[in-house]
Write an enzyme that holds these catalytic residues in place. Sequence first.
Site, PDB file in Angstrom:
ATOM      1  CG  HIS B 335      -6.130  -9.013  -2.841  1.00  0.00           C
ATOM      2  ND1 HIS B 335      -5.619  -7.889  -3.425  1.00  0.00           N
ATOM      3  CD2 HIS B 335      -5.052  -9.758  -2.483  1.00  0.00           C
ATOM      4  CE1 HIS B 335      -4.303  -7.949  -3.420  1.00  0.00           C
ATOM      5  NE2 HIS B 335      -3.929  -9.072  -2.861  1.00  0.00           N
ATOM      6  N   GLY B 336     -10.605 -10.016  -3.777  1.00  0.00           N
ATOM      7  CA  GLY B 336     -11.842 -10.696  -3.410  1.00  0.00           C
ATOM      8  C   GLY B 336     -13.044  -9.800  -3.590  1.00  0.00           C
TER       9      GLY B 336
END
Lengths: 384, 480
Positions: B335-336
């Site tokens: 996701h990041g």
Amino acid sequence: MCNKRLIDWVVIVPLLAIIAAPGLIQTAFEVRNRERPGVFEVFDRAPTARNLHDFERDLERSSLVLRVLRPWVQYGRFRLLADPGEKAVAGRDGWLFYEPGVRFVVERRSEPWQPGRAAIDAIRAFRDELQARGIVLYVVPVPGKESVYPDQLAWRATDAGVIVPARTAWLFDELRRHGIAAIDLFTVFRQLRGGRVHASPLYLAQDTHWSPQGAQLAAHAVAERILRSGAIALGNRRYRARTAAVDRVGDLVLMLQSPAIEAFVSPERVLCRQVLEPDSDVPYHDEPAAEVLVLGDSFLRIYERDEPGSAGFLAQLASELQAPVASIVNDGGGATLVRQELARRPNLLKNKRVVIWEFAERDLRDALDGWHIVSLDRSNSIPR
Amino acid sequence: MVFTTSLFVFYFLPLVLALYFSLLEACRRLGASDRACSLVLNAVLVCASYVFYGWWEPWFVLLMLGVTAINYLCARVASRPSVDPRRKARATRLAILASLGTLGFFKYAPFLEQNLNDLLSWFGVERAPVLALSLPIGISFYVFHALSYTIDIERRTAAPVRSGLDFACYIAFFPQLVAGPIIRYNTVAEQLVHRTVSAERFRSGIVLFVLGFAKKILLANPMGRVADAAFGAQSPGALDAWFGAVAFSIQIYFDFAGYSDMAIGLARMIGFEFPRNFNAPYQSQSITDFWRRWHISLSTFLRDYLYIPLGGNRRGPIRTYVNLLVVMLLGGLWHGANWTYVVWGAYHGVLLALERYHGKRGFWLGMPRGIRVCGTLVLVLVSWVFFRAASLHDALIYLAAMCGQSSAGPAWLALPSLLYTRTSLAVMAVAGVVLAWPVQAHDWSREITGSRAMLIHPLFCLALLVMISQSFNPFLYFQF
């Protein structure tokens, strides 16, 4: 089966019409006006991210359908949900607040706080340059409406009185640490308000700026402080004054860009103290050769260069000092642009003993063009 | 380009639809074969997708083309019937390494550098400048699409594409390009060649698009403003912090589910059928249940391409817990590039492992359904704090505020003006009803009755009107 088919078309055709209509209407309108359809402009620009985003923005701004509908949507949201859009925050009793101002009060500042540091560096450099010329600098951070009337903003602040946001408290601490003279209008306004909405509020209900009373009170406090310091002596020009009534549609209402809202909201009537030249009916005017130079933003412009004229902070300050002042005013440019203009007009510093530098407290975070060190000798600036 | 902008809705979409259906009609009239027709239509979709994607940053298209080319060529080598097994493995490895390398470089290199700097600075080593890279939008999604193809070909669970154009269409297909859902190659392989376009399918697609559009504009965006105010506040009180966390939960769900609905709806309009990506996740009765309903395309991807290859639950309980933790950690990191996502993933991994440990014996399963749903919701809500916060430090401060640990300063006094507005309360109430509604948009759009049909047009008009009056329009999942 037939019914299902009918439903298919009843759903599809209007939805397709809705998405196709704005583009088609716009193109038809432009062709009818013998203009080249704006949508073709995408082929005139090199395909860079910036050009494409500019094209998208231009297309949206020029859209006839959007321009017609948007103000009415704003109006509907305002009436039904008391929602003043993204630039304003609805307070109590019809008060409006500037959203970046509210965020300035509410938001956490990062550590290290770069904009704050840049502001202090710029103020110190300016103070040093003025000091070298024998001029005293007074810094006047103007409280936002949110700080002076938090009770009109949020129920939780009903008995709060005037509040000092964390960033502004930090600024005052830093100014004190560096020996820079600052005038604290928060304390001045707090003393007058005493936690209640005064009969004559110090700020306008639908505007980001202070009322004539607020401007007058601030001018009084600034003049008192300068005279007390002995930097200049009380003058001998006895200005006269008269009362002038002005009906103002607040800038926060105008920011909503909806004529329907402007028509719905009644303008605020304010009584101004218009300063007149001694022994005449000519309104007060600045004098570039005055001993005091005032730099600042739209807080200096309101009532002074707007209607009724000569009734704003500058005229009130001159009246208190019994001497004219010189000024540089730039809307939203209190942080850097006013000093850049001063650098371009060095003659304005001749004969000066005091420079008063006013800026809105929220400029610490949202200054137009940021905080730059501006050299008064050369008109260049060092970005920070 | 973003779905919820005037440019997309009023210009790009009508133009693409007009072109697509005119060419489809022309193919039919000319009596072209299905294959010829699909090639022409895929070419239109590829061009449209590159324009759509290049709108952010035109050079990003080149990067996508590179990932497309390398996966296509490697899979082509690997799919030859007479290929040497070692050569096949090398080709597959090359494609996987190139794809993950691209993802890793753009997404994780600055993060690694930053952390390395932090680590070395403890030993007095001077900090090196960190690479300033702009993250190509949607890179995590299209890299996963490409990997899915390469792995499916290697496993022989899908037949290789017949042409590079089909493959480019699969990778770049604009409805699901930048924020999913992650469509596995074998799901659409057949549709790239033969797909059914009909009025019924178009109608159901456009209705799903409208529902997704309305979710995003009418529910996610207003809640996003509230969440931004709460998470950015100097000193939120306990009530403010919980309100902000609830607002973010609503925002992220309607933002992402709305985007997925729009993507699936758009694809359906032009003849593609994608599986659902959400299934009432906030009605889950456990975290395991939540992951069966939230971002289904990602969780099934991770299950099939990571969890099962790691051994799944076939190597004993301890290994199963470790596998769950590893998968969720990597899912979080996907996701990041931030420790907050790692902690978010680990948090879910631990909860999944705990649920697996208790199995069907757990006291939790004996609780009434309402309590299980509420309990799960609170656990998910807490996890969103890590997901939303800018740093671990901020997340901990926010969690402390949720527990009542904050000071009442000026910020606390003014904060209600940004949180408890008439709009936010009304939107939250509507969102609550929609979240609890038993029928999901995916199903609702398939069975359109006369009364439902009458609801769609006003809803679309309302959402469009709100769209043109707001500039706050972030898409949370674009950054992934």
